[in-house]
Design a protein around this motif. Sequence first.
Motif, PDB file in Angstrom:
ATOM      1  N   ILE A  94      51.201  31.057  28.097  1.00 56.98           N
ATOM      2  CA  ILE A  94      52.012  32.564  27.895  1.00 56.98           C
ATOM      3  C   ILE A  94      52.110  33.314  28.467  1.00 56.98           C
ATOM      4  N   ASN A  95      52.364  33.053  29.932  1.00 60.20           N
ATOM      5  CA  ASN A  95      53.070  33.789  30.992  1.00 60.20           C
ATOM      6  C   ASN A  95      52.089  34.935  31.314  1.00 60.20           C
ATOM      7  N   SER A  96      50.795  34.735  31.337  1.00 59.29           N
ATOM      8  CA  SER A  96      49.860  35.580  31.927  1.00 59.29           C
ATOM      9  C   SER A  96      49.642  35.457  33.417  1.00 59.29           C
ATOM     10  N   ASN A  97      49.536  36.686  34.009  1.00 61.66           N
ATOM     11  CA  ASN A  97      49.454  36.395  35.641  1.00 61.66           C
ATOM     12  C   ASN A  97      48.233  36.721  36.249  1.00 61.66           C
ATOM     13  N   ALA A  98      47.204  36.982  35.231  1.00 63.90           N
ATOM     14  CA  ALA A  98      45.951  37.350  35.438  1.00 63.90           C
ATOM     15  C   ALA A  98      45.053  36.649  34.816  1.00 63.90           C
ATOM     16  N   ILE A  99      43.944  36.008  35.785  1.00 57.45           N
ATOM     17  CA  ILE A  99      42.804  35.139  35.060  1.00 57.45           C
ATOM     18  C   ILE A  99      41.508  35.535  35.862  1.00 57.45           C
ATOM     19  N   HIS A 100      40.556  35.514  34.699  1.00 54.57           N
ATOM     20  CA  HIS A 100      39.163  35.503  35.379  1.00 54.57           C
ATOM     21  C   HIS A 100      38.254  34.322  35.118  1.00 54.57           C
ATOM     22  N   LEU A 101      37.565  33.651  36.007  1.00 51.97           N
ATOM     23  CA  LEU A 101      36.987  32.454  35.807  1.00 51.97           C
ATOM     24  C   LEU A 101      35.615  32.398  36.488  1.00 51.97           C
ATOM     25  N   PRO A 102      34.801  31.660  35.844  1.00 54.82           N
ATOM     26  CA  PRO A 102      33.530  31.287  36.233  1.00 54.82           C
ATOM     27  C   PRO A 102      33.795  30.528  37.539  1.00 54.82           C
ATOM     28  N   GLU A 112      48.187  24.809  43.479  1.00 63.92           N
ATOM     29  CA  GLU A 112      49.428  24.934  42.575  1.00 63.92           C
ATOM     30  C   GLU A 112      48.869  25.751  41.343  1.00 63.92           C
ATOM     31  N   GLY A 113      47.745  25.556  41.057  1.00 61.32           N
ATOM     32  CA  GLY A 113      47.261  26.411  39.808  1.00 61.32           C
ATOM     33  C   GLY A 113      46.999  27.787  40.184  1.00 61.32           C
ATOM     34  N   LYS A 114      46.358  27.997  41.391  1.00 60.65           N
ATOM     35  CA  LYS A 114      46.326  29.524  41.827  1.00 60.65           C
ATOM     36  C   LYS A 114      47.754  30.093  42.296  1.00 60.65           C
ATOM     37  N   ASP A 115      48.585  29.407  42.443  1.00 60.54           N
ATOM     38  CA  ASP A 115      50.065  29.941  42.801  1.00 60.54           C
ATOM     39  C   ASP A 115      50.435  30.570  41.313  1.00 60.54           C
ATOM     40  N   PHE A 117      49.046  32.610  39.459  1.00 55.34           N
ATOM     41  CA  PHE A 117      48.457  34.023  39.062  1.00 55.34           C
ATOM     42  C   PHE A 117      48.414  34.804  40.404  1.00 55.34           C
ATOM     43  N   SER A 118      48.778  35.841  40.213  1.00 56.44           N
ATOM     44  CA  SER A 118      48.908  36.939  41.266  1.00 56.44           C
ATOM     45  C   SER A 118      47.368  37.750  41.268  1.00 56.44           C
ATOM     46  N   ILE A 119      46.546  37.560  40.174  1.00 53.62           N
ATOM     47  CA  ILE A 119      45.381  38.236  39.981  1.00 53.62           C
ATOM     48  C   ILE A 119      44.366  37.185  39.737  1.00 53.62           C
ATOM     49  N   ILE A 120      43.293  36.828  40.472  1.00 53.24           N
ATOM     50  CA  ILE A 120      42.199  35.953  40.205  1.00 53.24           C
ATOM     51  C   ILE A 120      40.905  36.429  40.351  1.00 53.24           C
ATOM     52  N   GLY A 121      39.995  36.527  39.277  1.00 55.15           N
ATOM     53  CA  GLY A 121      38.720  37.003  39.321  1.00 55.15           C
ATOM     54  C   GLY A 121      37.939  36.154  39.240  1.00 55.15           C
ATOM     55  N   ALA A 122      36.752  36.266  39.692  1.00 58.73           N
ATOM     56  CA  ALA A 122      35.409  35.343  39.401  1.00 58.73           C
ATOM     57  C   ALA A 122      34.102  36.199  39.012  1.00 58.73           C
ATOM     58  N   SER A 123      33.241  35.578  38.420  1.00 61.49           N
ATOM     59  CA  SER A 123      31.928  36.092  38.196  1.00 61.49           C
ATOM     60  C   SER A 123      30.846  35.581  39.350  1.00 61.49           C
ATOM     61  N   CYS A 124      30.175  36.587  39.990  1.00 55.58           N
ATOM     62  CA  CYS A 124      29.169  36.014  41.139  1.00 55.58           C
ATOM     63  C   CYS A 124      28.096  36.876  40.815  1.00 55.58           C
ATOM     64  N   HIS A 125      26.836  35.957  41.400  1.00 51.70           N
ATOM     65  CA  HIS A 125      25.534  36.205  40.975  1.00 51.70           C
ATOM     66  C   HIS A 125      24.670  36.182  42.388  1.00 51.70           C
ATOM     67  N   SER A 126      25.401  35.977  43.253  1.00 48.35           N
ATOM     68  CA  SER A 126      24.674  36.018  44.639  1.00 48.35           C
ATOM     69  C   SER A 126      25.738  36.445  45.775  1.00 48.35           C
ATOM     70  N   LEU A 131      30.821  35.162  48.604  1.00 52.28           N
ATOM     71  CA  LEU A 131      31.614  34.699  49.834  1.00 52.28           C
ATOM     72  C   LEU A 131      32.523  33.697  49.484  1.00 52.28           C
ATOM     73  N   GLU A 132      31.983  32.787  48.496  1.00 47.18           N
ATOM     74  CA  GLU A 132      32.621  31.552  48.133  1.00 47.18           C
ATOM     75  C   GLU A 132      33.988  32.108  47.499  1.00 47.18           C
ATOM     76  N   ALA A 133      33.931  32.829  46.609  1.00 43.58           N
ATOM     77  CA  ALA A 133      34.855  33.248  45.469  1.00 43.58           C
ATOM     78  C   ALA A 133      35.906  33.897  46.479  1.00 43.58           C
ATOM     79  N   GLN A 134      35.544  34.758  47.365  1.00 44.78           N
ATOM     80  CA  GLN A 134      36.689  35.008  48.196  1.00 44.78           C
ATOM     81  C   GLN A 134      37.214  34.125  48.981  1.00 44.78           C
ATOM     82  N   LYS A 135      36.627  32.932  49.420  1.00 45.82           N
ATOM     83  CA  LYS A 135      37.079  31.949  50.694  1.00 45.82           C
ATOM     84  C   LYS A 135      37.999  31.266  49.443  1.00 45.82           C
ATOM     85  N   LEU A 136      38.033  31.136  48.319  1.00 45.61           N
ATOM     86  CA  LEU A 136      38.658  30.338  47.350  1.00 45.61           C
ATOM     87  C   LEU A 136      40.014  31.153  46.760  1.00 45.61           C
ATOM     88  N   GLY A 137      39.954  32.511  47.125  1.00 43.98           N
ATOM     89  CA  GLY A 137      41.319  32.998  46.932  1.00 43.98           C
ATOM     90  C   GLY A 137      41.358  34.050  45.890  1.00 43.98           C
TER      91      GLY A 137
END
Length: 207
Positions: A94-102, A112-115, A117-126, A131-137
């Motif tokens: 549905i052409n959303s360029n923003a996703i939040h993921l566990p 290719e999947g990351k490409d 989206f222009s916005i990618i968020g993640a939920s972090c508990h430590s 640091l891993e989420a940042q490394k993953l883009g």
Amino acid sequence: MIKEIFNNTTNNKSDEKLKFNYEIICVTNRKLCGNDFLTQIEKIASKKPSAIILREKDLTKEEYKMLAIDVMKICKKNEVRCILHSFIDIAIEINSNAIHLPLHILKKLSIEGKDKFSIIGASCHSVEEALEAQKLGCTYIIAGHIFDTDCKKGLPGKGLKFLSEICDTIDIPVYAIGGITHENTNQILKTGADGVCMMSEFMKNLP
């Protein structure tokens, strides 16, 4: 202005500057909503939060898709960013360029999947997860839960020191979640967080 969503005021001069430099993100939970869900989304969007994260991940793919289309229309009309949650294929369809993921889903997302989206968020508990989420883009993370909350009954909040450590460690924006209200937002901002995420305040308490 975002800071005026809850008519937040303070008599503390040292806190006043903080109110002008943060974002408020609505994270949805239709099960907390006493009104018709889309009617509540209309009310929320009219208040101009920084974004609405459509979190309804318990839905089937088709159910989520139909709801996402409606919510994206409301957000577009009100010029509010809509961030979809977990359903990567639906977001692309549905052409959303923003996703939040566990984080466990983010780890499996291809380059290719990351490409897509222009916005990618993640939920972090430590700090390690941040640091891993940042490394993953990721372009931002949500850290929590900070204070005790009914949404995480029996699990104590991780506290402001935990949030400060994450803000000091990573270079992408950090948004706090968990038991956050307009009364304790300034405590969050003093840690260096870029903003706050609220669920109950929007779903249940927004008039």
